[in-house]
Design a protein around this motif. Sequence first.
Motif, mmCIF file in Angstrom:
data_model
loop_
_atom_site.group_PDB
_atom_site.id
_atom_site.type_symbol
_atom_site.label_atom_id
_atom_site.label_comp_id
_atom_site.label_asym_id
_atom_site.label_seq_id
_atom_site.Cartn_x
_atom_site.Cartn_y
_atom_site.Cartn_z
ATOM 1 N N ARG A 183 0.838 -1.213 0.000
ATOM 2 C CA ARG A 183 0.000 0.000 0.000
ATOM 3 C C ARG A 183 0.864 1.250 0.000
ATOM 4 O O ARG A 183 0.564 2.237 -0.671
ATOM 5 C CB ARG A 183 -0.923 -0.020 1.216
ATOM 6 N N GLN A 184 1.961 1.200 0.737
ATOM 7 C CA GLN A 184 2.834 2.377 0.860
ATOM 8 C C GLN A 184 3.567 2.662 -0.440
ATOM 9 O O GLN A 184 3.727 3.831 -0.831
ATOM 10 C CB GLN A 184 3.841 2.127 1.985
ATOM 11 N N THR A 185 4.029 1.619 -1.143
ATOM 12 C CA THR A 185 4.838 1.813 -2.349
ATOM 13 C C THR A 185 4.027 1.750 -3.639
ATOM 14 O O THR A 185 4.545 2.080 -4.708
ATOM 15 C CB THR A 185 5.942 0.746 -2.414
ATOM 16 N N GLY A 186 2.787 1.308 -3.532
ATOM 17 C CA GLY A 186 1.979 1.142 -4.735
ATOM 18 C C GLY A 186 2.344 -0.085 -5.547
ATOM 19 O O GLY A 186 1.980 -0.199 -6.732
ATOM 20 N N THR A 187 3.059 -1.024 -4.936
ATOM 21 C CA THR A 187 3.467 -2.248 -5.613
ATOM 22 C C THR A 187 2.440 -3.346 -5.380
ATOM 23 O O THR A 187 2.061 -3.591 -4.235
ATOM 24 C CB THR A 187 4.841 -2.729 -5.093
ATOM 25 N N PRO A 188 1.969 -4.027 -6.426
ATOM 26 C CA PRO A 188 1.039 -5.138 -6.211
ATOM 27 C C PRO A 188 1.682 -6.232 -5.356
ATOM 28 O O PRO A 188 2.824 -6.652 -5.610
ATOM 29 C CB PRO A 188 0.753 -5.648 -7.621
ATOM 30 N N VAL A 189 0.972 -6.683 -4.348
ATOM 31 C CA VAL A 189 1.436 -7.733 -3.441
ATOM 32 C C VAL A 189 0.404 -8.846 -3.427
ATOM 33 O O VAL A 189 -0.793 -8.590 -3.287
ATOM 34 C CB VAL A 189 1.651 -7.196 -2.011
ATOM 35 N N GLN A 190 0.868 -10.071 -3.593
ATOM 36 C CA GLN A 190 0.003 -11.240 -3.468
ATOM 37 C C GLN A 190 0.573 -12.184 -2.427
ATOM 38 O O GLN A 190 1.795 -12.383 -2.358
ATOM 39 C CB GLN A 190 -0.141 -11.966 -4.809
ATOM 40 N N ILE A 191 -0.301 -12.730 -1.619
ATOM 41 C CA ILE A 191 0.065 -13.681 -0.587
ATOM 42 C C ILE A 191 -0.398 -15.062 -1.053
ATOM 43 O O ILE A 191 -1.570 -15.243 -1.392
ATOM 44 C CB ILE A 191 -0.603 -13.350 0.762
ATOM 45 N N VAL A 192 0.511 -16.010 -1.072
ATOM 46 C CA VAL A 192 0.151 -17.388 -1.424
ATOM 47 C C VAL A 192 0.377 -18.252 -0.191
ATOM 48 O O VAL A 192 1.510 -18.373 0.286
ATOM 49 C CB VAL A 192 0.979 -17.920 -2.605
ATOM 50 N N ARG A 193 -0.705 -18.795 0.322
ATOM 51 C CA ARG A 193 -0.622 -19.658 1.505
ATOM 52 C C ARG A 193 -0.480 -21.107 1.049
ATOM 53 O O ARG A 193 -1.431 -21.708 0.558
ATOM 54 C CB ARG A 193 -1.862 -19.467 2.381
ATOM 55 N N PHE A 194 0.715 -21.635 1.211
ATOM 56 C CA PHE A 194 1.004 -22.991 0.762
ATOM 57 C C PHE A 194 0.771 -23.986 1.893
ATOM 58 O O PHE A 194 1.067 -23.718 3.055
ATOM 59 C CB PHE A 194 2.465 -23.108 0.311
#
Length: 627
Positions: free
Chosen positions: A464-475
């Motif tokens: 949110r701070q950098t405007g970079t897309p972040v995805q969380i993958v729960r393995f």
Amino acid sequence: MTHPRRRAAAEAIAAKDPRGRVRVVTDPDPSGPPTALRTANPSWSCVGADATHHVVFQDDVLIAEDFFPCVEKVAAAVPDEAVAFYEGWEGRNSGVVRLGALTGAQWAYAIDEHVPSLALMLPADAARGYERFAAEHGNGWPYDVVIQRYLKALDIPVRIAVPSTVDHDDVPSIAGNSTHGWRRATFFTDRAAFSPDDNTACAAFSLVPFYQYGESKCAVRQEDRWEYLDTDRYLRRIGLLGTCEDGLAAADRPDLPDTVCRQVWLTAFATGVAVAALTDRDPEPAVAAAVMESLGPGGLCEEYTGAELVPMIPLVRDLALAALDAGRAAHRATAGTPRPAPAPGVVVTGGDPAFGAQLARLLTDAGRTAVHAERLDQAAHAVPGAPDAVIHLGSPHDTGYPLADLLADAEKLGARRLVHASSAAVYRGGAAEDRAEDSLRERPEDAEARLWWDAEEQCRAWGRQTGTPVQIVRFAEPVGPHAPLDGVLADWMLRAWTRRPMTLVEGRRHQIVDYRDMADALAALLARPAGPEICNVASAGYDETAFAELVTETARRTPWERADAPGPHTPLMSTALITAETGWRPAAPVHNGARAQAQWLACDTHDDLVGLWRTPDPGDDTGVRRA
């Protein structure tokens, strides 16, 4: 080395030495659990005072004529190495013997696997030191694994005779190895011959195709370790899978199951590719026929009886010979053709370095060219410009590369996307029903789950701070070579290998993700614009008993106990979201992946695992009852 019940057979072997130097050593505790490890200690310790070398035979061997004079000459010619005079058709090193035979080598160095120990020679000083090492590091591990680790610790290479001058006499195994089926040498000669003037050069291969447990595999040298991958994946990597598949489609198929035909063809085709890369000389027809006759029994001996295999041998041999020729032709047709490597756009970091490097190769195989770096600032020279994506293998514990540093480095590099590999453990302690991604809306109460949650929140806040897309993958729990050792499967496999019972918890369920499915799921996500913020990924689920049976089938048969008290519970996850978003579905055979993990734990790891089971678990004797 023998058991009292087979002393007569051992004495017959000893009598074959014309100089009477072979001593029969019997199991010091014949009523104990059957294991070769116990008898190996006194067998390696009875070294003659003036001996330069020491050979230990197991009691179920057939010895070539003139074997003992030959051994004396070999000992003088290669004084500082271990020499295996037998390699079975069921092992990884059967591929080493086939390549050696097909390329005209008399000797070849073993790859990482349990040491072929049916007839093994060591320098005398090394033989004298084995018992002490086994006493400190044996801890129930199989004998051939312990001696492999011992020789690694001494940096003594193992050379294998090509052909073998010792064969396996197919009698029932007292140590319990009969479950491995019919076992013979990959390539055997009934007359041993070696002259001091003979070439002692020993081939070292960087690609070794082999057929084991009904699966075609390739051992590929990667810097300081071996990578073991499915042969079709390797052929795709080098651009020859299509040619291989076309050859199989056009071949005259014998009356064998389609799966057998395919796996045999893949193995022999890849062997042909490897042979053509090593020599322009045609293999001797009789030698090629001999080594391909053992291919089918070696790959299928755990699935078929000897009586069932006998009629299959010529069918497999003829198919394998056709594939061998096709593989050689395919290599010759493409040799020298440049295959420029695409520039990597994905960086994998975090986690165990070997696991991360393996994941990067699998991502590249899946079409997302990737490199591994232990730290992002080390990847700048390998990735031109800003990386398309950074995949971080998360851990809630100190890894030497804090998450805050990783995020700062990603911002400096201008990473366009961050995928944080989290864990199903974030759901730990929650409700028992299958968990969807949106079912966890606040910080968990379980301490371990909170650590994973906090790391995810840190990544989301950075995005949110950098405007970079972040995805969380729960393995789910990763399964495969170099998988983390803190999982239940790894714990149970280590217990099985070291003859310690598994402890089962009533009502618990397990979910795992195959290491290849991990890569394919990540590649599927990266092939699309960043979508859901969180995705669950798993390959298969098991109840407690089925999970224990997976261990006994892929590692070693072992008893289990049941705990009276329930243990920590991680509910199963739903993977419907990633399937809906990307079309990904688990495709890797998890039984194959579990076996790969079991073999890695036993054969491919270094001394880092040797001491894991020295100290008894204080929980072993409390709250446990026999199943």
